[in-house]
Design a protein around this motif. Structure first.
Motif, short mmCIF file in Angstrom:
data_model
loop_
_atom_site.label_atom_id
_atom_site.label_comp_id
_atom_site.label_asym_id
_atom_site.label_seq_id
_atom_site.Cartn_x
_atom_site.Cartn_y
_atom_site.Cartn_z
N GLY A 102 0.82 -1.22 0.00
CA GLY A 102 0.00 0.00 0.00
C GLY A 102 0.84 1.25 0.00
N ASP A 103 0.59 2.13 0.99
CA ASP A 103 1.34 3.40 1.05
C ASP A 103 2.66 3.25 1.80
OD1 ASP A 103 -0.65 4.65 -0.34
OD2 ASP A 103 -1.75 5.27 1.46
N GLY A 104 3.01 2.03 2.15
CA GLY A 104 4.24 1.80 2.93
C GLY A 104 5.52 1.84 2.11
N ILE A 105 5.40 1.91 0.79
CA ILE A 105 6.59 1.99 -0.06
C ILE A 105 6.39 3.07 -1.12
CG2 ILE A 105 7.27 -0.45 0.12
CD1 ILE A 105 5.89 -0.85 -2.65
N ARG A 106 7.50 3.45 -1.77
CA ARG A 106 7.41 4.37 -2.90
C ARG A 106 8.03 3.64 -4.09
NH1 ARG A 106 11.48 8.88 -3.58
NH2 ARG A 106 10.66 9.93 -5.42
N ILE A 107 7.40 3.77 -5.26
CA ILE A 107 7.96 3.12 -6.46
C ILE A 107 8.23 4.16 -7.54
CG2 ILE A 107 7.52 1.50 -8.35
CD1 ILE A 107 6.00 -0.29 -6.48
N ILE A 108 9.45 4.13 -8.07
CA ILE A 108 9.80 4.93 -9.24
C ILE A 108 9.99 3.95 -10.39
CG2 ILE A 108 11.49 6.52 -10.26
CD1 ILE A 108 12.28 7.28 -7.36
N ASN A 109 9.18 4.11 -11.42
CA ASN A 109 9.22 3.21 -12.56
C ASN A 109 9.97 3.88 -13.71
OD1 ASN A 109 8.65 1.51 -14.72
ND2 ASN A 109 6.47 2.06 -14.83
N VAL A 110 11.10 3.31 -14.10
CA VAL A 110 11.90 3.88 -15.19
C VAL A 110 11.76 2.98 -16.41
CG1 VAL A 110 14.25 4.40 -15.95
CG2 VAL A 110 13.54 4.91 -13.61
N ASP A 111 11.19 3.52 -17.47
CA ASP A 111 10.93 2.70 -18.65
C ASP A 111 11.09 3.55 -19.90
OD1 ASP A 111 9.44 1.12 -20.72
OD2 ASP A 111 8.97 -0.15 -19.00
N ASN A 123 3.87 -0.19 -21.97
CA ASN A 123 2.53 0.35 -22.19
C ASN A 123 2.01 0.93 -20.88
OD1 ASN A 123 -0.11 0.81 -22.85
ND2 ASN A 123 -0.53 -1.26 -23.60
N LEU A 124 1.82 2.25 -20.85
CA LEU A 124 1.38 2.87 -19.59
C LEU A 124 -0.07 2.51 -19.26
CD1 LEU A 124 3.16 6.36 -19.70
CD2 LEU A 124 3.77 4.33 -18.38
N GLU A 125 -0.80 2.00 -20.25
CA GLU A 125 -2.16 1.50 -19.97
C GLU A 125 -2.12 0.42 -18.88
OE1 GLU A 125 -5.44 1.92 -21.23
OE2 GLU A 125 -4.50 3.82 -21.77
N ASN A 126 -1.01 -0.32 -18.84
CA ASN A 126 -0.87 -1.42 -17.86
C ASN A 126 -0.90 -0.90 -16.43
OD1 ASN A 126 -0.28 -2.63 -20.26
ND2 ASN A 126 1.72 -3.45 -19.68
N LEU A 127 -0.68 0.41 -16.26
CA LEU A 127 -0.55 0.98 -14.91
C LEU A 127 -1.59 2.06 -14.65
CD1 LEU A 127 3.30 1.10 -15.23
CD2 LEU A 127 2.08 -0.30 -13.55
N LYS A 128 -2.60 2.11 -15.51
CA LYS A 128 -3.63 3.17 -15.44
C LYS A 128 -4.21 3.29 -14.03
CE LYS A 128 -5.47 6.03 -18.39
NZ LYS A 128 -4.35 6.94 -18.39
N ASP A 129 -4.51 2.16 -13.42
CA ASP A 129 -5.21 2.20 -12.13
C ASP A 129 -4.33 2.60 -10.95
OD1 ASP A 129 -3.97 -0.18 -12.80
OD2 ASP A 129 -5.17 -1.39 -11.44
N ILE A 130 -3.03 2.69 -11.16
CA ILE A 130 -2.18 3.11 -10.02
C ILE A 130 -1.43 4.42 -10.32
CG2 ILE A 130 -1.88 0.79 -9.04
CD1 ILE A 130 1.05 2.23 -10.73
N GLU A 131 -1.60 4.95 -11.54
CA GLU A 131 -0.73 6.07 -11.95
C GLU A 131 -0.92 7.33 -11.10
OE1 GLU A 131 -1.56 6.81 -16.09
OE2 GLU A 131 -3.48 7.78 -15.64
N ASP A 132 -2.08 7.47 -10.45
CA ASP A 132 -2.32 8.69 -9.66
C ASP A 132 -1.88 8.56 -8.20
OD1 ASP A 132 -3.35 10.01 -11.83
OD2 ASP A 132 -5.40 9.27 -11.45
N ARG A 133 -1.37 7.45 -7.84
CA ARG A 133 -0.93 7.28 -6.45
C ARG A 133 0.19 8.27 -6.13
NH1 ARG A 133 -2.09 1.86 -4.11
NH2 ARG A 133 -0.96 2.73 -2.36
N GLU A 134 0.16 8.81 -4.92
CA GLU A 134 1.21 9.77 -4.54
C GLU A 134 2.56 9.07 -4.37
OE1 GLU A 134 0.22 12.31 -1.33
OE2 GLU A 134 -1.44 13.22 -2.45
N ASN A 135 2.52 7.79 -4.06
CA ASN A 135 3.78 7.07 -3.86
C ASN A 135 4.26 6.34 -5.12
OD1 ASN A 135 1.60 5.32 -3.59
ND2 ASN A 135 2.58 4.03 -2.05
N TYR A 136 3.82 6.84 -6.29
CA TYR A 136 4.25 6.25 -7.56
C TYR A 136 4.71 7.36 -8.51
CZ TYR A 136 4.01 4.22 -12.23
OH TYR A 136 4.30 3.83 -13.52
#
Ligand code: NAD
Ligand code: DAU
Length: 360
Positions: free
Chosen positions: A26-35, A42-55
């Motif tokens: 959940g909010d216990g980690i931060r993820i930086i995705n470098v691609d 395909n950023l569609e793959n991450l549509k449902d999490i893209e607005d998270r503050e910790n992403y």
């Protein structure tokens, strides 16, 4: 809060891993995705999490040393999970160069950037920093039909340009561990399947073609064997190795789920017919008549099979999803994401498909 740098997180396994990690922590980690967002990202793959503050998503090529160094300078990275790669064997046979660039040189850039950020003047490393290199069972070569398994001690014997490039990247990681005591692990996993897999790979290609009544291309005699693992089980294994595994160790990940390609195709056809409602017009299209034997892949490895004994004994990981369950979950996902499949198969995919399967 721990910060993860995930490379290739917009691809198939990387995006499933990011979903898994947010579900787990959940909010216990931060993820930086470098691609870099190649055809496979395909950023569609991450549509449902893209607005998270910790992403955070950063578009970058892992071969771009300056950009990668800057990401490490600007962020206090605790974990690197390195997925980014060119991943399709057939493409590597046609165009090996990009495989060497991304898989070998890109891995070198990642190692150098992490080392520069984490190594202290006395040669030790900042505490609790870890790099996990995601690799493949293909580095071990090919097994006989009638026996044997890949263990962590099996000598490397890659055959395709793809597996040779992955073997080279593994060797670089091993060299950094041996030479600099660089804090890393390597995982070598068998064939994954599941949501978001690009339809150049066997399972999504067969599902997509069958639903359209298109030919199902089987290379050679169809009896090559792969050891299939549901992608979320792989994601879990990666996290468990990074948190519970011994540093500097390699862990094989796989599920004793060996099947011939032709068996996989029959299971998909049976499951599709079972899952499509009798009124669905596609049900009529899904028949064995679509199966078409075509010219074999050059240098086609006969059999892969992982012995997952070490990861089970040391880390407590084992595959939780049976193939019958996993294939139903996968097909259900494709039913619910027809737009995703339409989007990824429009445009360049058509060209790829025609060139790859022309004359076959
Ligand atoms: P994929 O092809 O679906 O995704 C690769 C991702 O890497 C894409 O998002 C792409 O845009 C990105 N990428 C490619 N080149 C890049 C570059 N130069 N810089 C930054 N990003 C770049 O691959 P996948 O199937 O998800 O595989 C991920 C990793 O797992 C690979 O390292 C692969 O070797 C390994 N692996 C895959 C399987 C499998 O069955 N798919 C099994 C074992 C191991
Ligand atoms: O074993 C792990 C590897 O699995 C990963 O490292 C690779 O990134 C991943 O692509 C996968 O490699 P394979 O070559 O095994 O996967 P692919 O889906 O391309 O093919 C699976 C088998 O199916 C293989 O024996 C070739 C065969 N095949 C494949 C395609 C695309 C066909 O018969 N017809 C096809 O059209």
């Amino acid at each position: 809060m721990r910060t993860y740098l995930v490379t290739g997180g917009a691809g198939f396994i990387g995006s499933n891993y990011i979903h898994y990690m947010f579900q787990k922590y959940g909010d216990g980690i931060r993820i930086i995705n470098v691609d870099k967002l190649t055809y496979a990202g395909n950023l569609e793959n991450l549509k449902d999490i893209e607005d998270r503050e910790n992403y955070t998503f950063i578009r970058a090529d892992i071969c771009d040393s300056e950009k990668i160094m800057k990401i490490f300078e600007e962020n206090d990275i605790d974990r690197v999970v390195h997925f980014a790669a060119e991943s399709h064997v057939d493409r590597s046979i046609r165009n090996p160069e990009v495989f060497v660039k991304t898989n070998v040189l890109g891995t070198l850039v990642m190692l150098n950037a992490a080392r520069a950020a984490w190594e202290q003047p006395d040669g030790s490393y900042l505490p609790d920093k870890k790099f996990l290199h995601v690799s493949t069972d293909e580095v071990y070569g090919s097994l006989e039909e009638d026996g044997g398994y890949f263990y962590e001690t099996t000598p490397y014997a890659p055959h395709s340009p793809y597996s040779a490039s992955k073997a080279s990247s593994d060797m670089l990681v091993k060299a950094y561990m041996d030479t600099y005591r660089f804090p890393a692990n390597i995982t070598n996993c068998s064939n994954n399947y599941g949501p978001y897999q690009f339809p150049e790979k066997l399972i999504p290609l067969i599902i997509n073609n069958a639903l359209q009544g298109k030919k199902l291309p089987v290379y050679g005699d169809g009896k090559n064997v792969r050891d299939w693992l549901y992608v979320m089980d792989h994601a879990k294994g990666i996290d468990m190795v990074q948190e519970k595994g011994r540093l500097f160790e390699t862990y094989n990940i796989g599920g004793h789920n060996e099947r011939q390609n032709i068996q996989i195709i029959h299971i998909i056809l049976d499951t599709l017919r079972e899952m499509l409602s009798p009124e669905d017009p596609r049900r009529e299209l899904v028949t064995e008549d679509l199966i078409t034997y075509v010219e074999d892949r050059k240098g086609h490895d006969r059999r892969y099979a992982i012995a997952p004994d070490k990861i089970r004994a040391e880390v407590g990981w084992y595959p939780e999803t049976s193939f019958e369950e996993g294939i139903r979950l996968t097909i259900q996902w494709f039913f619910e994401h027809e737009d995703w499949m339409r989007n990824v198969t429009s445009g360049d995919y058509q060209k790829y498909y025609e060139e790859m399967y022309r004359g076959k």
